[in-house]
Design a protein around this motif. Structure first.
Motif, PDB file in Angstrom:
ATOM      1  N   PHE A  57      -9.701   0.993  -7.733  1.00  0.00           N
ATOM      2  CA  PHE A  57     -10.869   0.834  -8.410  1.00  0.00           C
ATOM      3  C   PHE A  57     -10.957   1.812  -9.803  1.00  0.00           C
ATOM      4  N   VAL A 103      -9.864   0.111 -12.991  1.00  0.00           N
ATOM      5  CA  VAL A 103     -10.052  -1.468 -13.475  1.00  0.00           C
ATOM      6  C   VAL A 103     -10.670  -1.402 -14.817  1.00  0.00           C
ATOM      7  N   MET A 141     -10.252  -8.823  -5.431  1.00  0.00           N
ATOM      8  CA  MET A 141     -10.250  -7.879  -4.602  1.00  0.00           C
ATOM      9  C   MET A 141     -11.351  -6.947  -4.498  1.00  0.00           C
ATOM     10  N   PHE A 142     -12.645  -7.343  -5.375  1.00  0.00           N
ATOM     11  CA  PHE A 142     -13.817  -6.669  -5.266  1.00  0.00           C
ATOM     12  C   PHE A 142     -14.950  -7.647  -5.266  1.00  0.00           C
ATOM     13  N   PRO A 169      -8.267  -1.831  -2.474  1.00  0.00           N
ATOM     14  CA  PRO A 169      -8.840  -1.931  -3.609  1.00  0.00           C
ATOM     15  C   PRO A 169      -9.438  -0.638  -3.942  1.00  0.00           C
ATOM     16  N   LYS A 170      -9.681   0.387  -3.075  1.00  0.00           N
ATOM     17  CA  LYS A 170     -10.261   1.754  -3.610  1.00  0.00           C
ATOM     18  C   LYS A 170      -9.381   2.382  -4.192  1.00  0.00           C
ATOM     19  N   ALA A 227      -3.452  -5.232  -2.944  1.00  0.00           N
ATOM     20  CA  ALA A 227      -4.821  -6.198  -2.649  1.00  0.00           C
ATOM     21  C   ALA A 227      -5.251  -5.757  -1.499  1.00  0.00           C
ATOM     22  N   ASP A 228      -4.711  -4.859  -0.533  1.00  0.00           N
ATOM     23  CA  ASP A 228      -5.537  -4.497   0.623  1.00  0.00           C
ATOM     24  C   ASP A 228      -5.931  -3.026   0.521  1.00  0.00           C
ATOM     25  N   ASP A 264      -7.435 -12.292  -9.935  1.00  0.00           N
ATOM     26  CA  ASP A 264      -6.882 -11.379  -8.641  1.00  0.00           C
ATOM     27  C   ASP A 264      -7.765 -10.324  -8.707  1.00  0.00           C
ATOM     28  N   ILE A 265      -8.106  -9.638  -9.804  1.00  0.00           N
ATOM     29  CA  ILE A 265      -9.243  -8.499  -9.491  1.00  0.00           C
ATOM     30  C   ILE A 265     -10.484  -8.590  -9.006  1.00  0.00           C
ATOM     31  N   THR A 276       0.776  -1.231  -0.148  1.00  0.00           N
ATOM     32  CA  THR A 276      -0.004   0.213   0.134  1.00  0.00           C
ATOM     33  C   THR A 276       0.992   1.163  -0.068  1.00  0.00           C
ATOM     34  N   VAL A 298      -1.749  -4.715  -8.986  1.00  0.00           N
ATOM     35  CA  VAL A 298      -3.045  -5.700  -8.407  1.00  0.00           C
ATOM     36  C   VAL A 298      -2.487  -6.219  -7.081  1.00  0.00           C
TER      37      VAL A 298
END
Length: 865
Positions: A777, A780, A816-817, A773-774, A770-771, A812-813, A719, A766
């Motif tokens: 987003f 994407v 994440m969502f 996602p916002k 992973a932690d 993976d994506i 992050t 990605v």
């Protein structure tokens, strides 16, 4: 500055004996160009035709202006074109073109040559923009038979340069093919009395052949052109003959589909006769014609095998010619250079290359006649026959059935091995090469009990011989070690490991040579590196001795006072250091557990090397060693980064040098070694990396390297990568929307590499975010747009690693969502198709198909939300 003053500066740069004056003049010229390119270009173009100025300065004026309009570097070339388009007004362009054309037709041979290059450089920019429309008509007029020799020659030379500089699919030149062909044929036909004009025309024809497909498609025009070229092959002048056969080879390569009739009526007999010419250059070109045929038929056979519905047709010219052509080729093998140290290309070398292509093209059909030749000559009293026999045998090892070859090798090995002690250097050199070919191509024919000891013994004998024999023996050792350790047979691995001590001992003796004649010392170091890379715990003691040797050797090379060395001695030292560092990096990577105890010493040596004044030659190798050290030490490498960072940042800023690309790769390795700890160093490196791609003089290879390293950094710092995300995504979006700059294979391949690097960047982002996602987003949709392109691009979706990364990214994506906010992307038909195709592709690894299966599960989850 006046024309006279610029002319004086040009004269100074090449004629003044004072190096300080030369450098000052060059600097001033560069400043004038940067300050006012329009004025500078105008003055240079005028100087070309000023007969009061020395000829050398006139030549330099044309070449200087040419070099400010074009470059081998595609980025610089585009920048130069933009400057010409935007900074030079139309009236000035007209005047500069006029002066360039005037220089083209001047009486000075050398000025005209330089002007021809300048005309081509201007044409390269202007013709594609629809400008300078009358250029080709001027060229046609200049090549009419009534024109003086110098005008015809220079214009044809310019025409050749123009064709050479353009991409083969360029519509502008294709549309001008009639004018191009008229101009060239006027100079190439037998009625042209000037040798130099005819020769220049034939060379221009070779460059133009890619653009005259429309003409070649028409029977009448093709027939006439073939007549002109065939007549040229019969000219009395050998240079014209050589150029004509060069044209025939290129015609065969580009227009094979039309060649059946010409082969039957003329080319077969013509080339067969010419291969026996007393003039070796002419004979070599006739041999080259048959090499071209083999290359084309190999490609056609592959195409038909891959795509049975292909409309291509294989006429089997080579296969049908074996009875007549092969004996001639085998005979030409005996026309070696008399001097064993003379490596100039000759007809014997041409014949050897052709025979290798015949083997690949015709397979088993060539075995019997070649074996007959080998049996007749391998025991001859004449060294030429012995060498030719070994060369012939080694040349047919790639193509025929391997099992059949293995049986033949069993019979041929004893007499071939005996020749490693031959009195002729040429024979011994070829024996060592032949053994290397056997080891590389038919390794299973070397029985580890019956044959391997004798082959190793021959290599050891070769390592004590002439440098040329040493080089080939080292190559044989490389092939033996690589092939036997890669075999799924533990006995083969153990067999070669038994010879490690004696091989290393002999190679180290070569490594201690003070010279590198015929690349022998470098070859020995390369063999050592291979032995290290292919080693295991079973030969740890031997590898430890290599590590100690290269470490000591590196220390010894650093005791020299470089300032007191001659240029040759300095070059020799740099080559040695480069060789030593290559082996050292292999040792570090192979035994990481033993590195920690000497890492301080190693890093101290590396930093000393980088601190020396001129380290350009070995800088790459030092960086590769430091990369190996970082991989070996892992997080413990962090303690060296503070002292090393200035050198790394300096290398990154050298964007026009290869070292910058190496430095980017090193950042990836350091990032992966430090993991999360790299985040404290990320700001400094990310700022530099972001600027590198857009630097005006950066090497184009930097773009894929930098994009890929973004993925590594993101993966490792997680992050903490968020602050850089917007900038990185902007660069990725620009890269994913890039298109090839032309239709050449090089441009297409580069564009694919850029897109593969974008994929690497997205995969890393990605994984790292992973932690968060916002943060990801908003991008994407962009990523999925790119994934659709990959899924539908045949050059990418059939590559195992690319397909695995792409389908993995889809999964993976999705993970994440889990809230359904990106559900719409997973219902697209291409997603289903891509995952399905990847799962069912039997050419892919199981891990790739498993990844696709997992992605399908993630897709189902998304669609169920």
């Amino acid at each position: 500055m006046s024309t006279l003053e610029v002319a004086q500066l040009l004269e100074n740069t090449i004629l003044n004996v004072d190096p300080t004056v030369r450098l000052q003049s060059e600097t001033t010229l560069r400043r004038l160009c940067n300050e006012n390119f329009l004025q500078f270009a105008g003055i240079l173009s005028q100087i070309i035709n000023d007969e009061t100025v020395k000829e050398e300065a006139r030549i330099l004026s044309a070449l200087t202006l040419k070099n400010e309009l074009t470059s081998k570097d595609s980025i610089k070339k585009q920048q130069f074109a933009t400057r010409w388009i935007t900074q030079v007004d139309d009236p000035s362009k007209v005047h500069i073109r006029m002066f360039a054309l005037k220089g083209l037709v001047c009486n000075s041979y050398r000025v005209a040559n330089a002007s021809a290059q300048l005309v081509a450089a201007i044409a390269d920019i202007d013709l594609s923009r629809g400008e300078w429309p009358d250029l080709m008509k001027i060229m046609v007029d200049n090549t009419q038979s009534s024109q003086p020799e110098n005008i015809k020659r220079a214009s044809l030379l310019a025409l050749g340069y123009i064709c050479e500089s353009f991409d083969a699919g360029n519509e502008v030149l294709i549309s001008q093919s009639n004018n191009i062909l008229i101009a060239i044929v006027q100079g190439a036909q037998s009625s042209e009395t000037s040798k130099v004009v005819r020769l220049t025309a034939l060379n221009a024809l070779a460059d133009s052949l890619s653009f005259i497909k429309n003409n070649m498609d028409r029977d009448g025009e093709r027939n006439y052109l073939m007549q002109v070229v065939c007549e040229a092959t019969q000219a009395e002048d050998s240079e014209i003959q050589v150029a004509a056969f060069g044209c025939l080879s290129k015609i065969m390569s580009l227009y094979y589909v039309y060649m059946k009739l010409y082969m039957e009526q003329a080319l077969y007999g013509l080339t067969l006769t010419t291969m026996q010419s007393a003039d070796e250059k002419v004979a070599s070109m006739a041999v080259e014609f048959w090499s071209t045929i083999c290359e084309e038929e190999i490609d056609i056979a592959y195409e038909i095998a891959q795509y049975p519905e292909s409309p291509l047709q294989n006429y089997n010219f080579a296969l049908n010619s074996i009875k007549d052509v092969l004996p001639t080729i085998l005979n030409l093998l005996t026309k070696q250079n008399e001097d064993p140290e003379d490596d100039d290309w000759n007809v014997s070398m041409s014949a050897g290359a052709c025979l290798q292509l015949y083997a690949q093209n015709c397979g088993n059909y060539i075995v019997e006649p070649v074996l007959h030749f080998v049996e007749q000559n391998i025991a001859s009293d004449n060294w030429r026959q012995r060498e030719a026999a070994v060369m012939a045998f080694g040349s047919i090892l790639d193509g025929p059935d391997k099992t059949q070859l293995a049986n033949l090798i069993h019979q041929a090995l004893p007499p071939i091995l005996n020749l490693i002690k031959d009195e002729s250097l040429q024979v011994k050199e070829t024996v060592a090469w032949c053994l290397g070919r056997i080891a590389d191509l038919v390794i299973f024919s070397i029985d580890t009990q019956e044959h391997l000891p004798n082959v190793i013994q021959a290599c050891l004998i070769g390592l004590q011989d002439h440098p040329k024999v040493i080089t080939n023996s080292a190559w044989t050792i490389i092939n033996l070690v690589e092939q036997l350790t890669a075999a799924n047979d533990n006995s083969s691995v153990l067999a070669i490991y038994n010879f490690y001590p004696v091989l290393i001992d002999s190679l180290l003796k070569v490594c201690n040579r003070p010279d590198n004649d015929f690349n022998c010392r470098a070859s020995a170091y390369s063999a050592l590196s291979t032995l290290v890379q292919c080693s295991s715990e079973q030969v740890l003691e031997s590898i430890t001795s290599v590590s100690s040797f290269v470490l000591d050797k590196l220390g010894q090379t650093m005791t020299f006072d470089v300032g007191n060395l001659t240029t040759v001695d300095k070059q020799n030292l740099e080559e040695l250091q480069s060789n030593v560092l290559t082996v050292l990096s292999s040792c570090i990577l192979k035994n990481p557990s033993q590195v920690s105890g000497v890492s301080d010493l190693l890093m101290e040596l590396f930093l000393k090397l980088l601190s020396k004044g001129d380290t350009t030659y070995v800088e790459d190798d030092v960086f590769f060693c430091i990369s190996a050290l970082a991989i070996a030490l892992g997080p413990d490498f962090e303690k060296y980064l503070e002292k090393f960072s200035p050198f790394l940042l300096s290398a990154l800023n050298q964007v026009s040098s290869q070292i910058s690309i190496t430095a980017v790769g090193l950042i990836a390795d350091i990032s992966n070694s430090l993991g999360d700890s790299f985040k404290k160093f990320a700001p400094d490196f990310m700022n530099v990396l972001g600027q590198m791609i857009s630097a005006p003089d950066s090497k184009k290879e930097l773009k894929p390297a930098v994009l890929a390293v973004f993925g590594d950094i993101a993966t490792n710092i997680g992050t903490d990568f968020v602050p850089y995300l917007d900038q990185v995504m902007a660069l990725c979006v620009a890269a994913q929307n890039s298109t090839p700059e032309n239709s050449s294979l090089e441009a297409l391949d580069y564009n694919l590499r850029v897109h593969e690097a974008v994929l690497d960047a997205y995969v890393g982002c990605v994984a790292g975010l992973a932690d968060a996602p916002k943060a990801l987003f908003p991008y994407v949709g962009t990523i999925f747009q790119f994934l659709q392109y990959l899924a539908e691009e045949p050059a990418l979706n059939v590559v195992d690693s690319t397909a695995r990364a792409a389908v993995g990214l889809i999964g993976d994506i999705a993970a994440m969502f889990p809230g359904g906010e990106i559900k719409q992307f997973y219902g697209q038909p291409w997603v289903d198709e891509f995952i399905k195709n990847t799962r069912s592709n039997k050419n892919f690894k199981q891990s790739t198909r498993d990844t696709a299966k997992w992605s399908r599960e993630q897709q189902k989850l998304q669609l169920s939300l």
